[in-house]
Design an enzyme around this catalytic site. Sequence first.
Site, short mmCIF file in Angstrom:
data_model
loop_
_atom_site.label_atom_id
_atom_site.label_comp_id
_atom_site.label_asym_id
_atom_site.label_seq_id
_atom_site.Cartn_x
_atom_site.Cartn_y
_atom_site.Cartn_z
N LYS A 22 0.83 -1.21 0.00
CA LYS A 22 0.00 0.00 0.00
C LYS A 22 0.87 1.25 0.00
O LYS A 22 0.64 2.17 -0.79
CB LYS A 22 -0.91 -0.01 1.24
CG LYS A 22 -1.52 1.34 1.57
CD LYS A 22 -2.37 1.31 2.81
CE LYS A 22 -1.68 1.64 4.10
NZ LYS A 22 -1.36 3.04 4.35
N ASN A 23 1.86 1.28 0.87
CA ASN A 23 2.63 2.52 1.02
C ASN A 23 3.64 2.74 -0.11
O ASN A 23 4.27 3.79 -0.18
CB ASN A 23 3.31 2.57 2.39
CG ASN A 23 2.29 2.75 3.50
OD1 ASN A 23 1.13 3.06 3.22
ND2 ASN A 23 2.68 2.54 4.74
N ARG A 94 -3.89 10.57 4.08
CA ARG A 94 -2.78 11.52 4.10
C ARG A 94 -1.80 11.35 2.93
O ARG A 94 -1.17 12.30 2.51
CB ARG A 94 -1.99 11.35 5.39
CG ARG A 94 -2.66 11.88 6.58
CD ARG A 94 -1.73 11.75 7.75
NE ARG A 94 -0.45 12.37 7.45
CZ ARG A 94 -0.17 13.64 7.66
NH1 ARG A 94 -1.06 14.42 8.19
NH2 ARG A 94 1.01 14.12 7.34
N CYS A 118 -4.44 12.97 12.57
CA CYS A 118 -5.25 11.76 12.59
C CYS A 118 -5.03 11.09 13.94
O CYS A 118 -4.26 11.59 14.76
CB CYS A 118 -4.90 10.84 11.43
SG CYS A 118 -3.31 10.08 11.58
N ARG A 123 1.03 14.65 12.91
CA ARG A 123 1.46 14.42 11.53
C ARG A 123 1.55 15.69 10.68
O ARG A 123 0.79 15.88 9.72
CB ARG A 123 0.56 13.37 10.86
CG ARG A 123 0.53 12.07 11.65
CD ARG A 123 -0.15 10.97 10.94
NE ARG A 123 0.66 10.40 9.87
CZ ARG A 123 0.23 9.47 9.03
NH1 ARG A 123 -1.00 9.03 9.12
NH2 ARG A 123 1.02 9.00 8.09
N ASP A 309 4.56 0.76 12.03
CA ASP A 309 3.33 0.16 11.49
C ASP A 309 3.11 -1.28 11.96
O ASP A 309 2.07 -1.87 11.65
CB ASP A 309 3.33 0.22 9.96
CG ASP A 309 3.21 1.65 9.45
OD1 ASP A 309 2.82 2.53 10.23
OD2 ASP A 309 3.51 1.88 8.26
N ARG A 401 -8.70 -0.31 4.76
CA ARG A 401 -7.84 0.69 4.12
C ARG A 401 -6.50 0.07 3.74
O ARG A 401 -5.86 0.52 2.80
CB ARG A 401 -7.56 1.86 5.08
CG ARG A 401 -8.71 2.79 5.28
CD ARG A 401 -8.26 3.99 6.08
NE ARG A 401 -7.00 4.47 5.55
CZ ARG A 401 -6.05 5.10 6.25
NH1 ARG A 401 -6.24 5.32 7.54
NH2 ARG A 401 -4.95 5.51 5.69
#
Length: 435
Positions: A22-23, A94, A118, A123, A309, A401
Amino acid sequence: MDRLVIQGGRRLHGEVVVGGAKNSVLPIMAAALLTDEELVIRRVPKLRDVLSQVRILQALGARVLHDERSGVLRIRSDDEGCVTAPYELVRTMRASICVLGPLLAKRKRARVSLPGGCVIGVRPIDLHLKGMEALGARLDVQGGYVEASAERLRGTTLFLGSSAGSTVLGTANVLMAAVLADGVTTIENAAQEPEVVDLCHLLVKMGARIEGIGSHCLLVDGVDRLRGVEHEVIPDRIEAGTFVLAGAVAGGDVTVRRCQPRHLLALIERLRAAGCEVKVGEDSLQVKAPPRVRPVDVTTLPHPGFPTDLQAQMMALLTKADGISFVHERIYPDRFIHVAELHRMGARIRKEGATAVIEGVPRLSGAPVMASDLRGSAALVLAGLAAEGETEVDRVYHIDRGYERIDERLRLLGARIERRSGGAHALAMSAAAAP
Ligand code: EPU
């Protein structure tokens, strides 16, 4: 609102295949704005965040074809589109802030909503803005939007760091601006995360000149134009780590396939210290865990340190350790929202500033809990797998997500987990609305 209902206490066995990161894919999608030609991205996971990024690119005039079955995304952008990334879209995710660099470099103007904080912390994006300014952009923050313009960006030397270390999306953003700037840009204290490396490899394929890939110092020699290419994103190390930890938490024997073990060395080291058996293959990881792991201390750090994470999921494992563990959160000091929910399942955790002190208990007990962020919700699911009785995790849209069909994939490993529509919150809402 869906919820996940888990009957805990079953050992997990079997294999699971990891999807694309995802990132990685989110900034890579933004890189499509750097060329008029088509960018074809492979191994795109089917996630809510990917859909959000598609919407943002479409709002910026890009044509996007998403074949969800094959995981292929085709994006073509030209300079005709608008330059505004609106609040309604940016606030949902974000990572959308990383359209700023490409827009500025290619369309010379950008108007991007400030993403805001968030639940995992404040952040800020000051480093992203500092980088753009150093490259010669004029910036103005008005009405919740960053307005940026630059006829031509110019290469420079800059230090991109905060008290927490480097910035992942900040590095991606500045890098994407620098690839089309005039002259050489040196980014000192660049993030070394595998997702930044993946973006560098994509940009090089597109024609960018970048040296020092994977190091703390990136040297970017700007070019006039970039071309469209095909690129397969790297495996999701956080998803892989979450499944490995699911195997460890449930005391089973789980093999995670199509991952990159060298992206997870800090996790592997901590799991072994906790008494788990971890077998490392070329692109696989197998974990076998004892009924109760040993307590270990964990400190989250920028890559190659232990990833923030995976902090919540690791904490789920340590709630059942045979002794006291310490978890120090060095990236997001407030990223402990899962602690209160883990308490509801019988965990003993004391928070002292940015440290959690976890006194392992012999057993957790299932309870209704509420997800409030992506990785925290994964931790609650893992705790539910280990707990006695039924756990109900509400608001699973958080987990969707970042994890594709997590319930189905855990079921294939032998977990008793099912998705039901309409969470406790939805029921309460409908009760309140009833005459
Ligand atoms: N920071 C600043 N100023 C900035 C940018 C960051 O002070 O301008 C601080 C942050 O407050 C934090 C630290 O620097 O203390 C690191 O933040 P970073 O910028 O690296 O985070 P990010 O790029 O916004 C990405 C991931 C996060 C992951 C972090 C850290 C994506 C889309 N997001 O965020 O992933 O936690 O790096 O590794 O790549 C997740 O997937 O659940 C997630 C939150």
